[in-house]
Scaffold this motif. Structure first.
Motif, PDB file in Angstrom:
ATOM      1  N   PRO A  78      36.884  77.381  16.945  1.00  0.00           N
ATOM      2  CA  PRO A  78      36.168  76.462  17.841  1.00  0.00           C
ATOM      3  C   PRO A  78      35.115  75.652  17.101  1.00  0.00           C
ATOM      4  CG  PRO A  78      36.307  78.650  18.809  1.00  0.00           C
ATOM      5  CD  PRO A  78      36.786  78.778  17.393  1.00  0.00           C
ATOM      6  N   GLN A  93      34.275  72.401  19.260  1.00  0.00           N
ATOM      7  CA  GLN A  93      34.398  72.843  20.648  1.00  0.00           C
ATOM      8  C   GLN A  93      33.314  73.831  21.029  1.00  0.00           C
ATOM      9  OE1 GLN A  93      36.117  72.013  23.152  1.00  0.00           O
ATOM     10  NE2 GLN A  93      37.957  70.945  22.448  1.00  0.00           N
ATOM     11  N   ARG A  94      33.130  73.966  22.322  1.00  0.00           N
ATOM     12  CA  ARG A  94      32.127  74.920  22.788  1.00  0.00           C
ATOM     13  C   ARG A  94      32.701  76.312  22.993  1.00  0.00           C
ATOM     14  NH1 ARG A  94      29.171  70.958  27.192  1.00  0.00           N
ATOM     15  NH2 ARG A  94      28.240  69.603  25.627  1.00  0.00           N
ATOM     16  N   THR A 125      44.257  76.923  21.384  1.00  0.00           N
ATOM     17  CA  THR A 125      43.044  76.173  21.040  1.00  0.00           C
ATOM     18  C   THR A 125      43.369  75.082  20.019  1.00  0.00           C
ATOM     19  OG1 THR A 125      41.806  78.211  21.390  1.00  0.00           O
ATOM     20  CG2 THR A 125      40.662  76.432  20.272  1.00  0.00           C
ATOM     21  N   MET A 132      42.887  71.678  21.859  1.00  0.00           N
ATOM     22  CA  MET A 132      41.438  71.489  21.925  1.00  0.00           C
ATOM     23  C   MET A 132      40.859  70.913  20.637  1.00  0.00           C
ATOM     24  SD  MET A 132      40.411  74.809  24.196  1.00  0.00           S
ATOM     25  CE  MET A 132      38.662  74.567  24.004  1.00  0.00           C
ATOM     26  N   PRO A 135      39.201  67.946  18.385  1.00  0.00           N
ATOM     27  CA  PRO A 135      38.297  66.873  18.762  1.00  0.00           C
ATOM     28  C   PRO A 135      39.020  65.540  18.686  1.00  0.00           C
ATOM     29  CG  PRO A 135      37.860  67.598  16.537  1.00  0.00           C
ATOM     30  CD  PRO A 135      38.882  68.538  17.096  1.00  0.00           C
ATOM     31  N   THR A 194      30.528  65.972  21.820  1.00  0.00           N
ATOM     32  CA  THR A 194      31.826  66.197  21.197  1.00  0.00           C
ATOM     33  C   THR A 194      31.989  65.314  19.969  1.00  0.00           C
ATOM     34  OG1 THR A 194      32.660  66.569  23.408  1.00  0.00           O
ATOM     35  CG2 THR A 194      34.282  66.217  21.667  1.00  0.00           C
ATOM     36  N   VAL A 207      34.949  72.389  28.651  1.00  0.00           N
ATOM     37  CA  VAL A 207      35.435  72.045  27.312  1.00  0.00           C
ATOM     38  C   VAL A 207      36.389  70.867  27.419  1.00  0.00           C
ATOM     39  CG1 VAL A 207      35.210  74.372  26.352  1.00  0.00           C
ATOM     40  CG2 VAL A 207      37.323  73.710  27.512  1.00  0.00           C
ATOM     41  N   ARG A 220      38.812  67.317  31.244  1.00  0.00           N
ATOM     42  CA  ARG A 220      37.743  68.280  31.004  1.00  0.00           C
ATOM     43  C   ARG A 220      38.095  69.566  31.724  1.00  0.00           C
ATOM     44  NH1 ARG A 220      33.105  66.251  33.560  1.00  0.00           N
ATOM     45  NH2 ARG A 220      34.382  64.772  34.706  1.00  0.00           N
ATOM     46  N   SER A 238      35.456  76.164  31.743  1.00  0.00           N
ATOM     47  CA  SER A 238      35.576  77.314  30.850  1.00  0.00           C
ATOM     48  C   SER A 238      34.937  78.499  31.560  1.00  0.00           C
ATOM     49  CB  SER A 238      34.842  76.990  29.549  1.00  0.00           C
ATOM     50  OG  SER A 238      35.061  77.995  28.609  1.00  0.00           O
TER      51      SER A 238
END
Ligand code: HEA
Ligand code: HEA
Ligand code: CUA
Ligand SMILES: [Cu+2]
Lengths: 634, 205, 336
Positions: free
Chosen positions: A104, A109-110, A187, A191, A193, A529, A558, A571, A574
């Protein structure tokens, strides 16, 4: 990445939305990937220490001929526990832990795709640890090695529960590993960026992704085969019983279908560490990015066509053996290309020899020996001489310790400042490097020769007349030095945690996104982000990292992007902390342990598991206002 | 702390939707991941069956009758017919039809439970016990593997149905219904090779 | 660079281990010899590649030292024309090396599998936890002569050994003569042995088979054809009659007592099959699958305290009076 322009209010809100509950409840419910990874790593260090002590104990027993300080039973338990711990509870989990922590962060990512699943993975992994080590404390220890071939492990030759414990420990850790792999793979796919197209995925992320994919296709085999073993033992199925149409060799095929990819599941992440460290400390972008990605892909694909090289002495058709010889040796091509790219990067860069890079140099010098001894054993006729001797013990320690542990220690030193906010001592880092690398080579090189002098593995003693005494003594001395180095390493890490120099966000001037956040990263990692324009965003965007605003600050959210181009899609909420993963893990634990004693555990044990999972996944939304079951009064 | 890495804002994500369906949805990929794991396990179990079959002279071993065909035929037909409502539920989920998914999942629960009846009879007509010989062990292993997936999915559908009837349905839950329908299709499709191994392979050799 | 000196060490050390006691690199059989040369081919190719790696690494490190203190702003995507060519060359080298090694392996594997003019001699070896049952087909009568833990092979002839197991998986391995092969329940594996040097050798079980896997060795004697004929003739005979009163008492103990439940001594009432055949036990070189060297004391120690000598062995302790034990060991030693 604390943007001074982010209003303090918003930053405060973010912290609140991503905070854990205080105290023990927070500990039990957290879904923060960094906390989960940290507890994985601490557990691994403890186990590495325990299994290392077992190894030292074995080395004491073997240091001289005809030693009697260990009974054969104790010795057999020692190498079984050592091998099983090192592979199932140390090497694989530690690589997952690094992925859970880093992926992450490297993706800006968060959180991970499935934060609760990560918590569940850890609790189940812990279940596997306890499954093996708690019975050990009571004297019930598996004693048939890290792979337990039937019929020796079958009902006739292994009464009691030692073999069951081994098999269920595997089930635990493999369910944990599979969950972690699905998590990491999703992920990485969804996910990344904005801007991180396939071509801009950092090598480390590639390595973790491929390793996760291999896990998904390899680990079901070992779960299947250990379940078959348990059912042979518990309900008298006949899978491996030669007399009733079964075949003990079936076990070996299924085990090694998993067992071979497993070693690359350990090695690929290590190759990822090496790539990152070489790049940062050579002060240039890695030479041959595409070539390294392709060789990782090549290794991952080839890995599934090699398992028979662990079975050359079984007496399979020779033509088949030749095929597996060629396939196994072919791995030398991608592996050699990687080695070339790393050396070429050093060659053409301006390397800075801080401790992490020392580990990489030690890795190259040591791992290549292990790789080449692997090529030797890949030759079917030669392996029929070498298999089950100390030559093999030397091979796999060279690749596991030199090829996976050295990069891991380097990675540990490299990311330690990010995780703790403090630097480790360079001086003690170098001391532990020379002790471990020197001691290891001193201790394990002689084992090649012992193997060539005909010393089989898994023997608790040998007689003086065999002439193996001197080299074994050297091996034991070297191992002791290496383990001492390990202790220095751990002590350095512990001391630096309190006394180390403050690190700042990017002490090594690293090139990937994790260096954009403060050290240690806040619970939400990134305030905004990041947008990526290259493989090395922290180098190409030195004037200011491009970011996108707009992810919620008052709840956990996220960004999900497309698979190929990583264009933002939506979006995703999470999930907040929850006790459900722990409860589910406990329910699964009851089922697994129960099934050692009675097959009916699979039936009644499924009830609490079902309840726990239902509770876990029960969406929290308003009661229905329509339909036959609508809430009638409020 | 001098923790600041300078940033510049180049865009805004707040316009993005808050949910997605199908392959855009994150959970869809998790589902694929688990199907890949289970598919691998099925494939390896089938591999084990074929391996021992190729090692053994008579298949099934002498004196063992192949499993009876009637009940598995009923089941297979049922599984295929269940795809009609299943695909309908999937379409309703995509159309975000609340009523449709509520009654659809209920129907699928009932259909699933009904299908367990022929499955039960199928077990009773395997004509071999798991402890008789390795052939029996393999047949039972394949059956148990598939049945456990069947039951899991029925349980999942039932829970989903209860939830849907008692709650306001959001976009994420429509996506869940879609995933669950996909999973049912997976269970139906995996039955083809597994069923063929259990029922047809012993009749070939 | 000290690393480069290190690279030579393995070669030196390896050549020092030639002539090892139980070593595949001191071949005394055709199979081991051809695998031995394959090993040296491997060493040459792999050693060469390793030297290249170390050289590349060493030079990189040296160059870096010389340029210490330069500015270290990262350089992004420098043009790597030369290195790209280097990579291609390196890949070509690897492919060449691998081709050599794969071909070499293939040829050696085929050489081992090749049908050879075989002697009529048939031998069966069965693995037991933790000893070896050995059966030799008597060319004269066609019957099987049974013995244990000591294998005799005729020099210069190819003997095909059939391998089976009575319990778990073991592995049959005489490093100086040939490659190893597993003994697997439910299967019969076959290995050809063509010894080229007479004398004593040692084999050892090479697959973990339980608590006493360490003490499952096999004495191997490569006999000249005459020696082999003499050995076979002696094995053919039933057990020698006791020579004196003590030995006669020993016969009583062994053949009438519990021992006979597990052991066979041809020509006596002892016909057990659970343990090694003892008919010509006294002619063997060692006791209990290589655990002890043959001597009166060793035999007496073994039969009174087998669990102390080889903890976990399948032979239980049998309560024998000191005099009985003495007589039994005397009798057993005489079974030449
Ligand atoms: C991280 C773990 C790891 C890694 C990376 C490897 C890598 C390799 N391994 Fe290893 N292996 C193990 C862990 C690992 N292994 C373990 C744990 C066992 C034992 C299991 C047990 O029995 O307990 C084992 C056992 C094992 C066996 C079975 C031995 C036996 O039991 O008889 C074989 C046989 O083929 C083998 C082969 C290989 C090969 C060909 C590679 C290759 O991937 C190596 C590739 C790398 C190089 C070759 C070096 C770099 C290349 C060059 C410098 C190019 C030049 C080279 C040439 C032209 C030759 N390994
Ligand atoms: C990653 C895996 C791993 C690691 C690290 C090790 C490390 C060591 N191993 Fe192990 N070993 C195996 C995996 C591993 N081993 C496996 C799979 C087997 C086969 C089992 C079987 O046959 O079933 C085996 C078998 C095996 C044998 C053969 C037993 C036999 O066949 O009879 C021996 C004998 O000498 C041995 C010795 C050692 C020694 C001395 C170490 C040393 O400890 C190595 C040097 C020291 C270090 C690497 C550092 C130690 C670190 C610390 C003390 C804590 C530091 C913590 C942090 C830095 C976070 N091992
Ligand atoms: Cu027999 Cu090891
Ligand atoms: Cu392998």
């Amino acid at each position: 990445m604390t943007d001074p322009r982010t209003p303090a209010v918003e930053r405060g809100k973010l912290r609140v939305s991503w905070a854990d509950a205080p105290g023990i409840w927070g500990f039990l419910t957290t879904v923060d990937h960094k906390r989960i990874a940290a507890r994985y790593i601490l557990t691994v260090v403890l186990l590495l220490f325990l299994a290392g002590m077992l190894a030292l104990d074995m080395r004491l027993q073997l240091a001289m001929p005809d030693m009697e300080r260990m009974t054969p039973q104790l010795y057999n338990e020692s190498f079984s526990l050592h091998g099983s711990t090192m592979l199932f509870l140390v090497s694989v989990p530690v690589m997952e832990a690094m992925a859970i922590w880093l992926v992450p962060l490297m993706l800006g990512q968060r959180a991970l795709a499935f934060p609760r699943l990560a918590a569940f993975s850890y609790w189940l992994y812990l279940g596997g640890v306890l499954m093996l080590w708690v019975p050990h404390a009571f004297g019930i220890t598996p004693d048939l090695g890290w792979f337990e071939y039937p019929p020796l492990s079958g009902p006739a030759y292994s009464p009691g529960h030692r073999a069951d414990i081994w098999a269920q420990m595997i089930t635990f850790t493999e369910v944990a590993a599979l969950s972690a792999s699905v998590n990491v793979a999703a992920t990485v796919l969804k996910m990344r960026p904005p801007g991180m197209t396939l071509a801009r995925i950092p090598l480390f992320v590639w390595a973790m992704f491929l390793s996760a994919l291999m896990t998904i296709f390899a680990l079901p085999a070992v779960m299947l085969v250990t379940s078959m073993l348990i059912s042979d033992r518990l309900v008298s199925t006949q899978f491996f019983a030669a007399g009733a149409g079964g075949d003990p060799v079936l076990f070996q095929h299924l085990f090694w279908w998993f067992g071979h990819p497993e070693v690359y599941i350990i090695f690929l992440p290590a190759a990822g560490f090496v790539s990152v460290i070489v790049e940062t400390f050579s002060r240039r972008t890695l030479f041959g990015h595409a070539a390294v990605v392709l060789s990782m892909l090549g290794i991952a694909a080839l890995a599934f066509g090699l398992w028979v090289h662990h079975m050359f002495a079984v007496g399979l058709p020779r033509l088949g053996n030749d095929f597996y010889t060629a396939a196994s040796m072919a791995v030398a091509l991608p592996a050699g290309i990687q080695i070339f790219c790393w050396i070429a990067t050093l060659w053409s860069g301006r390397p800075r020899f801080d401790t992490p890079l020392l580990w990489v140099l030690g890795f190259i010098v040591t791992f290549v020996i292990g790789g080449l001894s692997g090529v030797m054993t890949a030759s079917a006729p030669l392996d029929q001489q070498l298999t089950d001797t100390y030559f093999i013990v030397a091979h796999f320690h060279y690749v596991l310790v030199g090829g996976a542990m050295f990069p891991l220690f380097g990675a540990f030193t490299y990311w330690y400042p990010k995780a703790t906010g403090r630097m480790m001592s360079e001086f003690w880092g170098k001391v532990s490097f020379w002790l471990i690398a020197g001691g290891f080579n001193l201790g394990f090189f002689p084992m090649h020769i012992l193997g060539l002098q005909g010393m089989p593995r898994r023997i608790y003693t040998y007689s003086e007349g065999m002439g193996w005494g001197t080299l074994n003594m050297v091996a034991s001395i070297g191992s002791a030095i290496a383990v001492a180095g390990g202790l220095v390493f751990v002590a350095n890490a512990a001391w630096s945690f309190y006394r180390g120099r403050a690190a700042g966000p990017n002490p090594w001037d690293g090139s990937t996104l994790e260096w954009a956040v403060p050290s240690p990263p806040p619970p939400h990692n990134f305030e905004a982000t990041p947008v990526v324009d290259s493989l090395t965003p922290m180098w190409t965007q030195k004037e200011g990292l491009a970011v996108m605003s707009g992810l919620a600050v008052d709840r956990r959210e996220v960004l999900v992007t497309s698979v190929v181009e990583a264009t933002p899609e939506y979006r995703q909420k999470s999930p907040p902390p929850s006790i459900a993963p722990l409860v589910a893990a406990i329910a699964v634990t009851i089922l697994f342990i129960g099934s050692i004693f009675t097959p009916w555990a699979l039936v009644w044990g499924a009830v609490p598991v079902g309840i726990a999972l239902t509770w876990w996944f029960w969406p929290q939304r308003e009661r229905a206002k329509t339909g036959p079951l609508r809430a009638r009064s409020r | 702390m001098s923790d600041a890495v300078p940033t510049r804002t180049v865009g805004d994500l707040s316009d993005l939707p808050e949910s997605a369906a199908g392959a855009s949805h994150l959970v869809w990929w998790g589902n694929i991941g688990f199907m890949a794991i289970e598919g691998t396990a099925f494939a390896l179990a089938a591999g084990a069956y074929l391996y021992l079959m190729s090692q053994t002279a008579g298949w099934p071993p002498d004196g063992v009758r192949p499993p009876d065909l009637l009940w598995p035929a009923v089941l297979t037909l049922g599984l295929f017919l269940s795809e009609i409502p299943n695909l309908w539920v999937r379409r309703r989920a995509k159309a975000k039809d609340e009523r449709g998914v509520r009654f659809g999942t209920l129907a699928m629960t009932v259909i699933g439970l009904l299908l367990l009846i022929p499955r039960g009879f199928e077990f009773a007509h395997l004509n071999v016990a798991w402890y008789d010989n390795a052939y029996g062990s393999l047949v039972w292993m394949l059956m148990v593997l598939h049945t456990s997936h069947l039951i899991t999915d029925i349980g999942d559908t039932a829970v989903q149905s209860v939830w849907l009837f008692t709650h306001e349905v959001g976009d994420d839950q429509f996506a869940d219904v879609e995933d669950n329908a996909n999973y049912w299709t997976f269970v139906v499709l995996t039955w083809l090779p597994i069923g063929a191994l259990i029922h047809l392979a012993p009749r070939l050799g | 660079m000290s690393a480069r000196r290190l690279a030579l060490l393995p070669l030196l050390a390896l050549s020092a281990c030639e002539g090892g006691f139980q070593s595949p690199l001191a071949p005394a059989g055709e199979q081991a010899a051809s695998i031995g040369s394959l090993f040296w081919l491997m060493m040459a190719v792999c050693g060469f590649m390793y030297l290249l790696v170390l050289t590349g690494l060493g030079v990189s490190v040296l160059r870096a030292r010389r340029r210490r203190g330069e500015v270290r702003a990262p350089s992004i995507n420098p043009g790597d024309r030369g290195l790209n060519r280097g990579l291609l060359f390196w890949a070509g080298l690897i492919v060449t090396g691998l081709t050599v090694l794969i071909t070499g392996s293939f040829l050696v594997e085929r050489g081992i599998a090749e049908a050879r003019a075989r002697d009529a001699l048939e031998i069966r070896v069965t693995g037991h936890q933790w000893w070896w049952r050995i059966q030799v087909r008597d060319p004269a009568t066609g019957g099987w002569i049974e013995t244990a833990n000591e294998l005799h092979l005729p020099l210069g002839q190819t003997t095909r050994v059939s391998l089976g197991s009575a319990d778990v998986i073991h592995s049959f391995w005489i490093p100086n003569i040939a490659q190893k092969l597993d003994l697997i329940p439910g299967r019969i594996n076959q290995v050809d042995l063509t010894p080229t040097r007479a004398g004593w050798f040692r084999g050892q079980c090479a697959e973990f088979c339980g608590v006493q896997h360490a003490h499952m060795a096999l004495d191997v004697k490569v006999d000249t054809p005459q020696e082999f004929a003499t050995w076979l003739a002696s094995q053919r005979r039933p057990a020698a009659a006791p020579a004196d009163a003590v030995a006669a008492r020993g016969l009583q103990v062994v053949a009438r007592g519990q021992c006979a439940m597990c052991h066979a001594i041809r020509g006596t009432q002892a016909t057990g099959r659970a343990g090694p055949d003892l008919t010509h036990f006294g002619a063997r070189r060692s006791v209990a699958a290589g655990t002890l060297t043959m001597s009166r004391g060793a035999v007496q120690g073994w039969i009174t305290q087998p669990q102390a000598v080889k903890p976990g062995t399948m032979m239980p302790p049998v309560a024998l009076s000191p005099a009985d034990a003495d007589a039994a060991s005397r009798y057993l030693m005489d079974l030449k």
